[in-house]
Scaffold this motif. Structure first.
Motif, mmCIF file in Angstrom:
data_model
loop_
_atom_site.group_PDB
_atom_site.id
_atom_site.type_symbol
_atom_site.label_atom_id
_atom_site.label_comp_id
_atom_site.label_asym_id
_atom_site.label_seq_id
_atom_site.Cartn_x
_atom_site.Cartn_y
_atom_site.Cartn_z
ATOM 1 N N ILE A 3 0.843 -1.335 0.075
ATOM 2 C CA ILE A 3 -0.059 -0.035 -0.025
ATOM 3 C C ILE A 3 0.946 1.269 0.138
ATOM 4 C CG2 ILE A 3 -1.682 1.261 1.210
ATOM 5 C CD1 ILE A 3 -2.857 -1.240 -0.227
ATOM 6 N N TRP A 4 2.187 1.183 0.848
ATOM 7 C CA TRP A 4 2.685 2.653 0.712
ATOM 8 C C TRP A 4 3.397 2.954 -0.597
ATOM 9 C CZ3 TRP A 4 7.567 3.091 -1.499
ATOM 10 C CH2 TRP A 4 8.181 2.101 -1.839
ATOM 11 N N PRO A 5 3.337 2.415 -1.745
ATOM 12 C CA PRO A 5 3.785 2.972 -2.769
ATOM 13 C C PRO A 5 2.483 3.985 -3.376
ATOM 14 C CG PRO A 5 4.059 0.860 -3.255
ATOM 15 C CD PRO A 5 3.553 0.996 -1.888
ATOM 16 N N ILE A 6 1.385 3.786 -2.966
ATOM 17 C CA ILE A 6 0.197 4.623 -3.358
ATOM 18 C C ILE A 6 0.306 6.080 -2.671
ATOM 19 C CG2 ILE A 6 -2.364 5.114 -3.254
ATOM 20 C CD1 ILE A 6 -2.653 1.973 -3.121
ATOM 21 N N PHE A 7 0.746 6.242 -1.483
ATOM 22 C CA PHE A 7 1.077 7.298 -0.773
ATOM 23 C C PHE A 7 2.228 8.025 -1.207
ATOM 24 C CE2 PHE A 7 -1.427 4.667 2.180
ATOM 25 C CZ PHE A 7 -2.323 5.459 2.364
ATOM 26 N N ALA A 8 3.211 7.125 -1.549
ATOM 27 C CA ALA A 8 4.531 7.734 -2.292
ATOM 28 C C ALA A 8 4.269 8.409 -3.514
ATOM 29 C CB ALA A 8 5.691 6.653 -2.174
ATOM 30 N N VAL A 9 3.472 7.901 -4.337
ATOM 31 C CA VAL A 9 2.875 8.492 -5.611
ATOM 32 C C VAL A 9 2.258 9.739 -5.390
ATOM 33 C CG1 VAL A 9 1.731 8.217 -7.810
ATOM 34 C CG2 VAL A 9 2.997 6.247 -6.960
ATOM 35 N N LEU A 10 1.360 9.801 -4.536
ATOM 36 C CA LEU A 10 0.371 10.861 -4.338
ATOM 37 C C LEU A 10 1.364 11.908 -3.660
ATOM 38 C CD1 LEU A 10 -2.862 9.220 -2.889
ATOM 39 C CD2 LEU A 10 -2.573 10.199 -5.098
ATOM 40 N N GLY A 11 2.192 11.574 -2.657
ATOM 41 C CA GLY A 11 2.991 12.704 -2.189
ATOM 42 C C GLY A 11 3.845 13.370 -3.202
ATOM 43 N N THR A 12 4.566 12.405 -4.066
ATOM 44 C CA THR A 12 5.568 13.147 -4.933
ATOM 45 C C THR A 12 4.869 13.867 -6.002
ATOM 46 O OG1 THR A 12 6.854 10.910 -4.605
ATOM 47 C CG2 THR A 12 7.239 12.183 -6.618
ATOM 48 N N ILE A 13 3.561 13.668 -6.427
ATOM 49 C CA ILE A 13 2.881 14.289 -7.324
ATOM 50 C C ILE A 13 2.537 15.631 -6.750
ATOM 51 C CG2 ILE A 13 0.621 14.489 -8.408
ATOM 52 C CD1 ILE A 13 0.752 11.514 -9.280
ATOM 53 N N ALA A 14 2.064 15.536 -5.425
ATOM 54 C CA ALA A 14 1.696 16.835 -4.973
ATOM 55 C C ALA A 14 3.035 17.776 -4.748
ATOM 56 C CB ALA A 14 1.253 16.663 -3.296
ATOM 57 N N VAL A 15 4.107 17.255 -4.610
ATOM 58 C CA VAL A 15 5.462 18.233 -4.432
ATOM 59 C C VAL A 15 5.709 18.688 -5.702
ATOM 60 C CG1 VAL A 15 7.606 17.942 -3.907
ATOM 61 C CG2 VAL A 15 6.343 17.172 -2.324
#
Length: 368
Positions: free
Chosen positions: A263-275
Motif C-alpha cells: 500500500i505504501w507506494p500509493i502514498f509515495a506516488v500521491l505525495g511525490t505528485i503533490a510536491v
C-alpha cells in the motif's frame, strides 16, 4: 447610420455565441484540426524563420519546420508504445496484484460487516468481470477510432504547411476586414497574439519535459514500477487546467496499485505528485510562461468544460490558448471590452459600481 440600442447589441452578441457554439459542435471534426494546426504553425514560425535567414527557399524552409515536428511526434509515439508494451508484458503480474488487493479488501469487509465470504467472492468476481468487459470495450473503441486518429494526424502536417505557405494572404485577409485607421491596432493584436501563443506553447513543451523527468525520476528512485509512464501521463494530462491533474492522480494510483502488492507506494506516488505539482504551479511554470496569460480561474474551468463538450479532449487542450487570444482581441476593441474584462484576472482594489452592496472599498480606507 443610427446605432443599435444597447440591449439589442447584447442580444446579438449572445445569439452569436450560441450560433458559434453550434457551428463548433457540428463541424468539430473539421475545425479542431485547423485550430490545432494554427497554433502549431505559430509555434514553428521561429524554425521557419531560422531556415529563411539561411537563404533557403520558402517551401523547403516550411517543409523542414514541419518535418522537425513530425520527428518529435514520432519520438513521442515510440516512447509511449515502448512504455505501454512493458505494461502489457506485466499483465499476469498485474492481475495477481489486483486479486491480492481484492482479497485484502474482502478480509477487511469480513471483519467490519456480516457479509459472508461466498457473497464477497461472488461480488468481487462480478465486479472483476465488469471491469474486464469495460476495459475490453475501451480497447475496442480505441481500435475503431484509429482510422479517425490517423486521418487527423495525416491532415495536421498538411494544414500546418499550407497555413505557413499562405500566411501572407491570411494576414492581408484580416487587414481587409478593418478600415485603414484601425490597421495599427490589428497589427498589435496579431503581434501580441503570436508572442503569447509561442510563449505559452513552448512553455507547455518545457513543462511536459521537466514534469516527466522530475516526477518519473523521483518515482524511479523510490522504486515505483512504470515510474516514467506515470510521469509522462501526468505531465500530458496536466495540460488540461484543473481537471487534468485530478485524472493524472487517479491514473497514477491505478498503475501503482496494479504493479505493487503493498500500500505504501500509493502514498509515495500521491505525495511525490503533490510536491512536483506545487513546484510546477508556484515556482517553475510562472518563471517559464510568465504572467502574459491573465485568465481568471472561473473562466478557465468553464472554458475547459465547454470546449470539452463541444470538441472533446482536443478542445480541452486548446481552450486556454483560444481564450487568451480572444482576450487580446476583446481588450483592443470598444464594442467587446466587457468580454475582455470578464475573461481577465485584473481585480481592481476599488469598484465604481453605484450599489453599496457590490462596491468594494480600497484596502487603505478607514473604517469607523
Amino acid at each position: 447610420m443610427t446605432q443599435l440600442p444597447l440591449t439589442v447589441r447584447r442580444a446579438i452578441e449572445l445569439m452569436g455565441l450560441y450560433f458559434l457554439g453550434m457551428i463548433i459542435l457540428v463541424g468539430k471534426d473539421i475545425i479542431t484540426p485547423i485550430v490545432m494546426a494554427f497554433f502549431l504553425a505559430i509555434m514553428l514560425l521561429p524554425i521557419y524563420r531560422f531556415f529563411r535567414k539561411r537563404k533557403l527557399p520558402e517551401s523547403l524552409a516550411i517543409f523542414l519546420a514541419v518535418f522537425s515536428l513530425i520527428i518529435i511526434v514520432g519520438l513521442l509515439v515510440w516512447f509511449f508504445s515502448s512504455q505501454i508494451s512493458n505494461l502489457i508484458s506485466d499483465f499476469p503480474q498485474i492481475k495477481a496484484n489486483v486479486q491480492l488487493h481484492l482479497n485484502t479488501l474482502s478480509k477487511w469487509i469480513d471483519a467490519k460487516t456480516k457479509l459472508s465470504t461466498e457473497k464477497q467472492a461472488q461480488l468481487i468476481n462480478e465486479q472483476n468481470d465488469k471491469l474486464l468487459n469495460y476495459a475490453a470495450g475501451i480497447l475496442s473503441g480505441a481500435a475503431s477510432s484509429v482510422t479517425g486518429i490517423l486521418i487527423f494526424l495525416g491532415l495536421l502536417p498538411i494544414y500546418i504547411f499550407l497555413l505557413l505557405y499562405y500566411k501572407d494572404i491570411l494576414i492581408r485577409f484580416i487587414y481587409y476586414w478593418f478600415p485603414k485607421n484601425q490597421h495599427s491596432k490589428v497589427g498589435e493584436v496579431i503581434t501580441e497574439s503570436e508572442a503569447i501563443i509561442k510563449s505559452y506553447l513552448i512553455g507547455l513543451l518545457i513543462q511536459i519535459s521537466y514534469i516527466t523527468i522530475l516526477l518519473g525520476g523521483i518515482l524511479l528512485l523510490i522504486g515505483i514500477k512504470h515510474a516514467i509512464l506515470i510521469g509522462a501521463i501526468f505531465a500530458i494530462l496536466n495540460l488540461i487546467p484543473y481537471i487534468g491533474a485530478l485524472f493524472g492522480n487517479i491514473i497514477g494510483v491505478l498503475l501503482t496499485i496494479s504493479s505493487s502488492q503493498e500500500i505504501w507506494p500509493i502514498f509515495a506516488v500521491l505525495g511525490t505528485i503533490a510536491v512536483v505539482q506545487f513546484l510546477d504551479n508556484n515556482i517553475l511554470m510562472p518563471r517559464i510562461v510568465g504572467s502574459k496569460v491573465k485568465i481568471n480561474a472561473l473562466i478557465t474551468i468553464i472554458g475547459v468544460f465547454v470546449a470539452g463538450a463541444l470538441a472533446g479532449v482536443s478542445g480541452m487542450f486548446l481552450s486556454l490558448p483560444v481564450i487568451a487570444v480572444l482576450k487580446i482581441v476583446f481588450d483592443r476593441t470598444t464594442e467587446f471590452k466587457q468580454w475582455g474584462l470578464l475573461l481577465g484576472d485584473e481585480r481592481n482594489q476599488a469598484s465604481s459600481m453605484k450599489w453599496p452592496l457590490l462596491k468594494r472599498a480600497p484596502k487603505n480606507a478607514k473604517t469607523s
